[in-house]
Design a protein around this motif. Structure first.
Motif, PDB file in Angstrom:
ATOM      1  N   LYS A 191       9.673  27.927   9.268  1.00 51.47           N
ATOM      2  CA  LYS A 191       9.445  28.912  10.270  1.00 51.47           C
ATOM      3  C   LYS A 191       9.238  28.013  11.300  1.00 51.47           C
ATOM      4  O   LYS A 191       8.318  26.913  11.156  1.00 51.47           O
ATOM      5  CB  LYS A 191       8.187  29.717  10.101  1.00 51.47           C
ATOM      6  N   THR A 192       9.821  28.173  12.465  1.00 48.86           N
ATOM      7  CA  THR A 192       9.820  26.725  13.557  1.00 48.86           C
ATOM      8  C   THR A 192       9.131  27.654  14.843  1.00 48.86           C
ATOM      9  O   THR A 192       9.501  28.366  15.185  1.00 48.86           O
ATOM     10  CB  THR A 192      11.108  26.403  13.840  1.00 48.86           C
ATOM     11  N   GLY A 193       7.947  26.779  15.386  1.00 47.22           N
ATOM     12  CA  GLY A 193       7.463  27.147  16.854  1.00 47.22           C
ATOM     13  C   GLY A 193       7.523  26.078  17.509  1.00 47.22           C
ATOM     14  O   GLY A 193       7.541  24.771  17.355  1.00 47.22           O
ATOM     15  N   LEU A 194       7.952  26.396  18.835  1.00 49.31           N
ATOM     16  CA  LEU A 194       7.802  25.517  19.988  1.00 49.31           C
ATOM     17  C   LEU A 194       6.862  25.618  20.920  1.00 49.31           C
ATOM     18  O   LEU A 194       6.678  26.729  21.472  1.00 49.31           O
ATOM     19  CB  LEU A 194       9.341  25.595  20.750  1.00 49.31           C
ATOM     20  N   GLY A 195       6.025  24.753  20.928  1.00 47.53           N
ATOM     21  CA  GLY A 195       4.839  24.936  21.875  1.00 47.53           C
ATOM     22  C   GLY A 195       3.885  25.164  21.232  1.00 47.53           C
ATOM     23  O   GLY A 195       3.734  25.193  19.728  1.00 47.53           O
ATOM     24  N   ALA A 196       2.880  26.072  21.416  1.00 47.02           N
ATOM     25  CA  ALA A 196       1.556  26.516  20.657  1.00 47.02           C
ATOM     26  C   ALA A 196       2.031  27.667  19.991  1.00 47.02           C
ATOM     27  O   ALA A 196       1.556  28.912  20.490  1.00 47.02           O
ATOM     28  CB  ALA A 196       0.509  26.959  21.969  1.00 47.02           C
ATOM     29  N   SER A 197       2.253  27.729  18.990  1.00 52.26           N
ATOM     30  CA  SER A 197       2.956  28.816  18.070  1.00 52.26           C
ATOM     31  C   SER A 197       1.557  28.991  17.093  1.00 52.26           C
ATOM     32  O   SER A 197       1.406  28.294  16.400  1.00 52.26           O
ATOM     33  CB  SER A 197       4.200  28.464  17.326  1.00 52.26           C
ATOM     34  N   HIS A 220       5.926  25.323   8.303  1.00 49.90           N
ATOM     35  CA  HIS A 220       5.742  25.587   9.572  1.00 49.90           C
ATOM     36  C   HIS A 220       6.006  24.176  10.354  1.00 49.90           C
ATOM     37  O   HIS A 220       5.289  23.497  10.311  1.00 49.90           O
ATOM     38  CB  HIS A 220       4.438  26.332   9.748  1.00 49.90           C
ATOM     39  N   VAL A 221       7.307  24.454  11.029  1.00 46.71           N
ATOM     40  CA  VAL A 221       7.743  23.229  11.775  1.00 46.71           C
ATOM     41  C   VAL A 221       7.204  23.357  13.067  1.00 46.71           C
ATOM     42  O   VAL A 221       7.593  24.488  13.880  1.00 46.71           O
ATOM     43  CB  VAL A 221       9.200  23.028  11.685  1.00 46.71           C
ATOM     44  N   ARG A 222       6.377  22.343  13.609  1.00 53.12           N
ATOM     45  CA  ARG A 222       5.898  22.461  14.986  1.00 53.12           C
ATOM     46  C   ARG A 222       6.441  21.387  15.941  1.00 53.12           C
ATOM     47  O   ARG A 222       6.477  20.371  15.526  1.00 53.12           O
ATOM     48  CB  ARG A 222       4.101  22.118  14.883  1.00 53.12           C
ATOM     49  N   LEU A 223       7.215  21.977  16.928  1.00 54.81           N
ATOM     50  CA  LEU A 223       7.873  21.149  17.939  1.00 54.81           C
ATOM     51  C   LEU A 223       7.335  21.235  19.389  1.00 54.81           C
ATOM     52  O   LEU A 223       6.673  22.090  19.864  1.00 54.81           O
ATOM     53  CB  LEU A 223       9.364  21.970  17.916  1.00 54.81           C
ATOM     54  N   VAL A 224       7.460  20.169  20.083  1.00 54.48           N
ATOM     55  CA  VAL A 224       6.939  20.224  21.556  1.00 54.48           C
ATOM     56  C   VAL A 224       8.527  19.775  22.195  1.00 54.48           C
ATOM     57  O   VAL A 224       9.239  18.742  21.485  1.00 54.48           O
ATOM     58  CB  VAL A 224       5.980  19.342  21.742  1.00 54.48           C
ATOM     59  N   ILE A 278       4.907  18.991  10.032  1.00 57.07           N
ATOM     60  CA  ILE A 278       5.247  20.311   9.351  1.00 57.07           C
ATOM     61  C   ILE A 278       4.198  20.642   8.506  1.00 57.07           C
ATOM     62  O   ILE A 278       3.738  19.783   7.536  1.00 57.07           O
ATOM     63  CB  ILE A 278       6.324  19.852   8.582  1.00 57.07           C
ATOM     64  N   ASP A 279       3.733  21.733   8.631  1.00 51.55           N
ATOM     65  CA  ASP A 279       2.652  22.321   7.672  1.00 51.55           C
ATOM     66  C   ASP A 279       3.046  23.104   6.600  1.00 51.55           C
ATOM     67  O   ASP A 279       3.941  24.018   6.860  1.00 51.55           O
ATOM     68  CB  ASP A 279       1.667  23.278   8.386  1.00 51.55           C
ATOM     69  N   GLY A 280       2.730  22.918   5.192  1.00 47.91           N
ATOM     70  CA  GLY A 280       3.119  23.855   4.084  1.00 47.91           C
ATOM     71  C   GLY A 280       2.098  24.845   3.638  1.00 47.91           C
ATOM     72  O   GLY A 280       0.865  24.395   3.499  1.00 47.91           O
ATOM     73  N   TYR A 281       2.589  25.920   3.217  1.00 49.01           N
ATOM     74  CA  TYR A 281       1.612  26.899   2.591  1.00 49.01           C
ATOM     75  C   TYR A 281       2.536  27.557   1.544  1.00 49.01           C
ATOM     76  O   TYR A 281       3.681  27.802   1.522  1.00 49.01           O
ATOM     77  CB  TYR A 281       1.564  28.064   3.699  1.00 49.01           C
ATOM     78  N   GLU A 282       1.556  27.785   0.453  1.00 57.10           N
ATOM     79  CA  GLU A 282       1.986  28.427  -0.800  1.00 57.10           C
ATOM     80  C   GLU A 282       1.999  29.897  -0.600  1.00 57.10           C
ATOM     81  O   GLU A 282       0.948  30.420  -0.491  1.00 57.10           O
ATOM     82  CB  GLU A 282       1.274  27.835  -2.028  1.00 57.10           C
TER      83      GLU A 282
END
Length: 331
Positions: A191-197, A220-224, A278-282
């Motif tokens: 799951k990828t978010g651009l900015g404040a997701s 959760h891939v966090r991009l700016v 990149i944040d991981g969740y089980e």
């Protein structure tokens, strides 16, 4: 045609074939000088002058599925010289696109032959299958959200290549896999978010179903956006350059095409981004999700949003997760 054909030269070749007197076969053809190990021909169908790419596939062509989509048809035909595999244009208005596709398929075959591959019919079939998937699913230009989502998948693939040179085989999203990556029963959903997701978009009731899996995790891939970042095209090119050998690079190019990224796409397509984490969740018991057993009968599917802040209790060490997943291929 003595050089690697581009679309323009293919269009010219079909134009020249149209001036040749008709014969008594189904197709008027002219063999390409390369590849040497596959009889591959430019052709026109005698019945109506439709442009074709014709391969003498022999018995290897028996396992290749025929199709018709977006004005193109892949079929088999009997010929005195042996069975033929024929890619034909059925919608004249798409002639330029057809030339691009034929040129691309020939280049794919030539690259593999140059590296010593002999099963060239299989190479041609794989590229045609990738184009079939692209044309079937094409609904217009990539949206910004689609570009961001693909960037996230590629960044995860790039990281997995650090652990396993064969990680492209675990990327299942191009094959409409339920989970973006899967290996030996372990699944990764990107799951990828651009900015404040602050929310993760879940697109189906089955997406977070871990039944039958040894494990399922969300990344959760966090991009700016960043002037010093990379575009989708640049990331794809960088990953392709990491791969060893034309077989691996060809598999990656086919995956990109099935995923919706056409060859030669603008390298500046979409935003220029940098990954900030990149944040991981089980995914497991207690994870905030909807499953089919949770909804009333008659609800065919559903999309919903999950708050990222609700996932703190399910966080895992991302580096350890990627290392473990990457190593699963070698178990």
């Amino acid at each position: 045609m003595n050089t690697t054909p581009d679309a323009a030269s293919m269009l010219e070749e079909w134009h020249e074939l149209a001036a040749v007197a008709p014969g008594d076969r189904l197709y008027r053809t002219r063999r390409l000088s390369r590849p040497a190990l596959l009889d591959l021909r430019m052709g026109l169908r005698e019945a109506d002058g439709a442009p074709c790419l014709v391969a003498s596939a022999g018995s290897a062509g028996d396992s290749i599925a025929s199709f018709e989509t977006a004005g193109l048809r892949l079929s088999r035909a009997a010929d005195p010289g042996g069975p033929l595999l024929v890619l034909s244009l059925e919608e004249p208005s798409r002639r330029d696109l057809f030339a691009e596709i034929c040129s691309d398929c020939v280049r794919s075959v030539l690259r593999r032959e140059d590296e010593g591959e002999t099963e060239l019919t299989t190479v041609l079939a794989a590229r045609l299958a990738a184009w079939r998937a692209f044309l079937r699913d094409q609904a217009g230009a990539f949206s910004r959200n689609e570009i961001v989502g693909l960037i996230g998948e590629l960044l995860v693939l790039d990281r997995l290549l650090d652990e396993n040179a064969g990680a492209v085989a675990t990327w299942k999203a191009p094959d409409d896999g339920l989970h973006d990556f899967e290996c030996r029963g372990h699944g990764l959903e990107v799951k990828t978010g651009l900015g404040a997701s602050r929310q993760l978009h879940i697109s189906t009731l089955d997406q977070l179903d871990d039944a039958g899996l040894a494990s399922l995790h969300i990344l959760h891939v966090r991009l700016v956006e960043s002037a010093n970042g990379e575009t989708l095209g640049q990331i794809a090119t960088r990953i392709e350059q990491r791969l060893n050998g034309e077989r691996a690079r060809g598999a990656f190019r086919n995956a990109l095409l099935r995923r919706g990224l056409a060859p030669g796409a603008d390298t500046n397509l979409g935003p220029r981004v940098a990954c900030v984490g990149i944040d991981g969740y089980e995914v497991g018991d207690g994870f905030p999700r909807l499953q089919r057993s949770d909804v009333a009968l008659g609800i065919a599917d559903a999309t919903y949003q999950v708050e990222v802040r609700a996932l703190v209790g399910f966080a895992v060490n991302t580096e350890a997760l990627l290392h473990t997943f990457g190593g699963a291929e070698n178990e």
